[in-house]
Motif scaffolding. Structure first.
Motif, PDB file in Angstrom:
ATOM      1  N   GLY A  83       0.771  -1.230   0.000  1.00 26.84           N
ATOM      2  CA  GLY A  83       0.000   0.000   0.000  1.00 26.84           C
ATOM      3  C   GLY A  83       0.805   1.284   0.000  1.00 26.84           C
ATOM      4  O   GLY A  83       1.679   1.525  -0.851  1.00 26.84           O
ATOM      5  N   ASP A  84       0.509   2.137   0.981  1.00 27.66           N
ATOM      6  CA  ASP A  84       1.129   3.455   1.089  1.00 27.66           C
ATOM      7  C   ASP A  84       2.648   3.362   1.164  1.00 27.66           C
ATOM      8  O   ASP A  84       3.365   4.217   0.622  1.00 27.66           O
ATOM      9  N   LEU A  85       3.143   2.350   1.863  1.00 29.71           N
ATOM     10  CA  LEU A  85       4.592   2.222   2.032  1.00 29.71           C
ATOM     11  C   LEU A  85       5.284   2.008   0.694  1.00 29.71           C
ATOM     12  O   LEU A  85       6.383   2.530   0.462  1.00 29.71           O
ATOM     13  N   ALA A  86       4.648   1.260  -0.199  1.00 24.73           N
ATOM     14  CA  ALA A  86       5.241   0.998  -1.507  1.00 24.73           C
ATOM     15  C   ALA A  86       5.323   2.267  -2.347  1.00 24.73           C
ATOM     16  O   ALA A  86       6.350   2.563  -2.968  1.00 24.73           O
ATOM     17  N   LEU A 103      -7.046   9.108   5.128  1.00 21.89           N
ATOM     18  CA  LEU A 103      -7.687   7.806   5.089  1.00 21.89           C
ATOM     19  C   LEU A 103      -6.748   6.750   4.519  1.00 21.89           C
ATOM     20  O   LEU A 103      -7.178   5.761   3.923  1.00 21.89           O
ATOM     21  N   GLY A 104      -5.466   6.955   4.719  1.00 18.88           N
ATOM     22  CA  GLY A 104      -4.488   5.975   4.258  1.00 18.88           C
ATOM     23  C   GLY A 104      -4.559   4.694   5.067  1.00 18.88           C
ATOM     24  O   GLY A 104      -5.069   4.667   6.188  1.00 18.88           O
ATOM     25  N   SER A 105      -4.015   3.619   4.503  1.00 19.56           N
ATOM     26  CA  SER A 105      -4.084   2.330   5.175  1.00 19.56           C
ATOM     27  C   SER A 105      -2.804   1.981   5.924  1.00 19.56           C
ATOM     28  O   SER A 105      -2.646   0.863   6.406  1.00 19.56           O
ATOM     29  N   HIS A 106      -1.874   2.939   6.036  1.00 18.42           N
ATOM     30  CA  HIS A 106      -0.755   2.866   6.964  1.00 18.42           C
ATOM     31  C   HIS A 106      -0.724   4.180   7.741  1.00 18.42           C
ATOM     32  O   HIS A 106      -1.181   5.216   7.254  1.00 18.42           O
ATOM     33  N   THR A 107      -0.162   4.163   8.930  1.00 18.73           N
ATOM     34  CA  THR A 107      -0.180   5.351   9.781  1.00 18.73           C
ATOM     35  C   THR A 107       0.869   6.368   9.347  1.00 18.73           C
ATOM     36  O   THR A 107       1.835   6.043   8.648  1.00 18.73           O
ATOM     37  N   ILE A 108       0.654   7.596   9.787  1.00 16.04           N
ATOM     38  CA  ILE A 108       1.641   8.656   9.556  1.00 16.04           C
ATOM     39  C   ILE A 108       3.008   8.215  10.062  1.00 16.04           C
ATOM     40  O   ILE A 108       4.038   8.430   9.401  1.00 16.04           O
ATOM     41  N   GLU A 109       3.020   7.593  11.232  1.00 15.26           N
ATOM     42  CA  GLU A 109       4.290   7.213  11.855  1.00 15.26           C
ATOM     43  C   GLU A 109       5.004   6.129  11.059  1.00 15.26           C
ATOM     44  O   GLU A 109       6.242   6.107  10.995  1.00 15.26           O
ATOM     45  N   GLU A 110       4.262   5.206  10.449  1.00 14.83           N
ATOM     46  CA  GLU A 110       4.875   4.175   9.612  1.00 14.83           C
ATOM     47  C   GLU A 110       5.449   4.767   8.331  1.00 14.83           C
ATOM     48  O   GLU A 110       6.542   4.375   7.891  1.00 14.83           O
TER      49      GLU A 110
END
Length: 343
Positions: A83-86, A103-110
């Motif tokens: 997801g967002d990390l990629a 509404l992302g599926s990973h947190t700001i901190e991640e």
């Protein structure tokens, strides 16, 4: 390339997920009009300029290799487990900002993104908490989306009775990050968001953070001028990719009026319909300082994860440099001086 990617993503994704990503509001008139409007813009090249393209620039205080940032896209884990990390990793490879979606599926901190997007939740305590989390995570700007007082009817999602797949949540909003069992995304979103946001709310936010603010979802020059007067640092000309008011003006058609209204007192970004390096230069020539790109990265993520998204961004920069060379431009500033015509 974008069309081929879209077809590959369509073949890979479940029908309801594809429709959620690819679709627009209502009869999808504005979704189609965004692309048609871009294709009506012709550039008038310059010659004998001796220029060698270098598209590097700065937007919202962030240095970048080209005038392109990743648009905020919700629920990216629907399209790939990373997801967002990629997509954030692909943006880092490309040297451009990644905008994490509220509404992302990973947190700001991640993610630790460059920019963070905010909607207007009914709970102002929640909003302020998100701002503080973005600040602590090292975000250098906030992108506040203001064109969704309610979520528009999206007929594809209604037909599909679309709900988030298992394991996909708005990670920043846990425990309220997932619609209740059987609840549609629109019902969940309309419960969460405040439909009565006003300029006073923007003043409230401006007084509570020193981060630069970009106001996303501006189409009327009067709103753009008022936003600058309220202290925003950039306006993002956008119709939400055709996903809100069906029948709204194409973003690229609204761009020149917004630029004229704000002059050089604010940076202007363009969102909605950008698909190529040619589109980037068209936007620059019509008054933008930079653009946001969304759907092509969703298709690339679906097909190839981080490497797929990185490939799209490399190709986009190559196209951009080619168009700059063919129009006699060396810099983003040169491109903003190009004349345009309508085809």
């Amino acid at each position: 390339m974008t069309d081929e990617l879209a077809e590959a993503a369509k073949a890979r994704l479940p029908r309801a997920v594809w429709d959620f990503a690819a679709g627009g509001a209502g009869a999808e008139r504005t979704l189609a009009a965004n692309r048609a409007a871009f294709d009506r813009v012709a550039l008038v090249p310059r010659v004998l300029t001796g220029s060698v393209p270098d598209p590097a620039t700065r937007l919202l205080g962030t240095g970048m290799t080209m005038p392109v940032a990743v648009a905020p896209v919700a629920y990216l884990r629907m399209y790939h487990p990373d997801g967002d990390l990629a997509v954030a990793a692909a943006a880092r490879r490309a040297g451009i900002p990644f905008t994490a979606a509220m509404l992302g599926s990973h947190t700001i901190e991640e993610i630790r993104p460059d920019w963070f997007q905010l909607y207007w939740p009914r709970d102002r305590g929640l909003m302020l908490d998100l701002v503080r989390r973005a600040e602590r995570a090292g975000c250098s700007a906030l992108m506040v989306t203001v064109d969704m007082p309610v979520m528009a009817r999206r007929d594809r999602d209604v037909r599909n009775r679309f709900t988030l797949p298992d394991g996909v949540t708005a990670a920043n909003l846990v425990p309220d990050g997932r619609a209740r069992e059987g609840s549609t995304v629109v019902a969940h979103t309309n419960t969460l968001f405040d439909p009565a946001v006003s300029w006073a709310d923007l003043d409230w936010l401006r007084s509570r953070t020193a981060l630069p603010i970009a106001l996303k979802g501006v189409l009327d020059p009067r709103d753009a001028a008022r936003a600058v007067a309220a202290g925003v640092d950039a306006v993002v000309v956008s119709n939400h990719g055709g996903r809100q008011l069906d029948g709204a003006v194409p973003a690229v058609d609204a761009l020149p009026g917004v630029r004229e209204a704000v002059g050089e007192h604010s940076q202007v970004l363009l969102d909605s319909g950008v698909r190529s390096g040619l589109d980037v230069v068209r936007a620059l020539a019509l008054g933008a300082d930079g653009v946001l790109i969304g759907r092509p990265l969703v298709w690339a993520l679906s097909v190839g994860g981080t490497d797929g998204a990185a490939h799209v961004l490399r190709s986009l920069r190559d196209e951009l440099c080619e168009v700059l060379a063919l129009t006699g431009c060396g810099t983003v500033g040169d491109a903003r001086e190009l004349a345009t015509a309508r085809m």
